[in-house]
Design an enzyme around this catalytic site. Structure first.
Site, short mmCIF file in Angstrom:
data_model
loop_
_atom_site.label_atom_id
_atom_site.label_comp_id
_atom_site.label_asym_id
_atom_site.label_seq_id
_atom_site.Cartn_x
_atom_site.Cartn_y
_atom_site.Cartn_z
N ARG A 19 38.61 5.12 14.16
CA ARG A 19 39.40 6.24 13.63
C ARG A 19 38.56 7.51 13.46
NH1 ARG A 19 39.84 6.70 7.59
NH2 ARG A 19 38.08 5.59 6.70
N SER A 42 38.29 15.90 1.96
CA SER A 42 38.08 15.19 3.22
C SER A 42 37.86 13.71 2.95
CB SER A 42 36.86 15.76 3.94
OG SER A 42 35.65 15.30 3.32
N ASP A 43 37.90 12.94 4.02
CA ASP A 43 37.44 11.55 3.95
C ASP A 43 35.91 11.57 3.85
OD1 ASP A 43 37.35 8.76 4.07
OD2 ASP A 43 38.90 8.66 5.60
N TRP A 44 35.32 10.40 3.74
CA TRP A 44 33.87 10.29 3.56
C TRP A 44 33.14 11.04 4.67
CZ3 TRP A 44 29.77 10.07 1.00
CH2 TRP A 44 28.57 9.51 1.48
N ASP A 45 32.21 11.87 4.26
CA ASP A 45 31.45 12.72 5.17
C ASP A 45 30.36 11.90 5.83
OD1 ASP A 45 30.23 14.75 6.52
OD2 ASP A 45 29.36 15.71 4.74
#
Length: 267
Positions: free
Chosen positions: A147, A214-217
């Site tokens: 993803r 955001s999602d995990w960077d």
């Protein structure tokens, strides 16, 4: 920064902590995760993992019971306040595109209406005590394998009628105050840097006025901090944002976008 909204003494803003979900709030001790109430809560195994794991979203969806969903959300909120958090990264509103999806347990069903109303009422429960429900992963994150940076191609009709519908219900009915966007690319553009998603649909059409994180960077992701901030991503789930943005401290357009993000996060 990572699971942490920093305080600001100049405006009497207290710091606050958020943690992972969505099955239940996690609390990790002796790690670099947020640790609000370590003095009063300790794990029996020495590592301090403490949480209540509620029935997963798929079971909740199968109940077809919005009151149960709301009750579970209320209990999660109680857990969060007891552990010292004010936000949970959940509930999940992506769909079961395949029964083999690696995180299908985080999402209620393959149906956007059932998913939307189930998680709308869980969100109402979570936020009934002042906590934030970070509805995730907005949007088109309906799979797990690969993803990060995967480009999703979909018609506007399919996107609106299927993949966005659950989120629309949660934001309109559940009045969610926060959301986590996704790693996926909308065609060729990272979702968090897609103004059509982050602003035009989410804020202008649906009237959303909450936080977008955001999602995990992670390394290797296609996140562009500068493009994200300009498009409507307000914060990043990681600790590397400052280094990438500070070079734009004299750029009026970027500074204005950062001010807008700060205002949204604070209020």
């Amino acid at each position: 920064s990572f699971h942490w909204i920093h305080g600001a003494n100049s405006i009497a803003l207290p710091e606050s902590r958020q943690e992972n979900g969505p099955v239940g709030i996690t609390k990790r001790q002796e790690a670099f995760f947020s640790l609000p109430n370590d003095d009063t809560i300790a794990g029996d195994n020495g590592t301090g993992w403490t949480w209540v794991a509620y029935p997963c979203a798929s079971i909740l969806g199968a109940s077809y019971n919005i009151e149960v969903a709301k009750d579970i959300g209320t209990h999660k909120s109680e857990d969060m306040l007891y552990l010292g958090y004010n936000g949970i990264y959940g509930p999940g509103c992506n769909l079961h595109r395949s029964p083999f999806g690696g995180r299908a347990f985080e999402y209620p069903s393959e149906d956007p209406i059932l998913t939307g109303y189930t998680e709308a009422y869980e969100t109402l429960g979570i936020e009934s005590k002042g906590c934030l429900a970070y509805v995730k992963h907005f949007a088109l994150n309906d799979f797990e394998t690969n993803r990060v940076n995967c480009g999703v191609w979909s018609t506007e009709q399919a996107t609106r009628e299927i993949y966005l519908k659950a989120f629309e219900i949660v934001f309109r009915v559940g009045k969610a105050s926060a959301t986590m966007n996704s790693y996926t690319r909308i065609g060729t553009k990272w979702n968090g840097a897609c103004e059509a998603m982050m602003k035009d649909i989410l804020r202008t059409e649906w009237g959303y006025d909450g936080i977008v994180i955001s999602d995990w960077d992670t390394d290797g992701s296609g996140m562009s901090k500068i493009d994200g901030v300009l498009a409507g991503t307000n914060s990043f789930d990681g600790n590397r944002t400052k280094e990438e943005l500070i070079k734009y401290k004299d750029n009026a357009k970027v500074c204005q976008a950062m001010r807008e993000s700060c205002k949204i996060i604070i209020y």
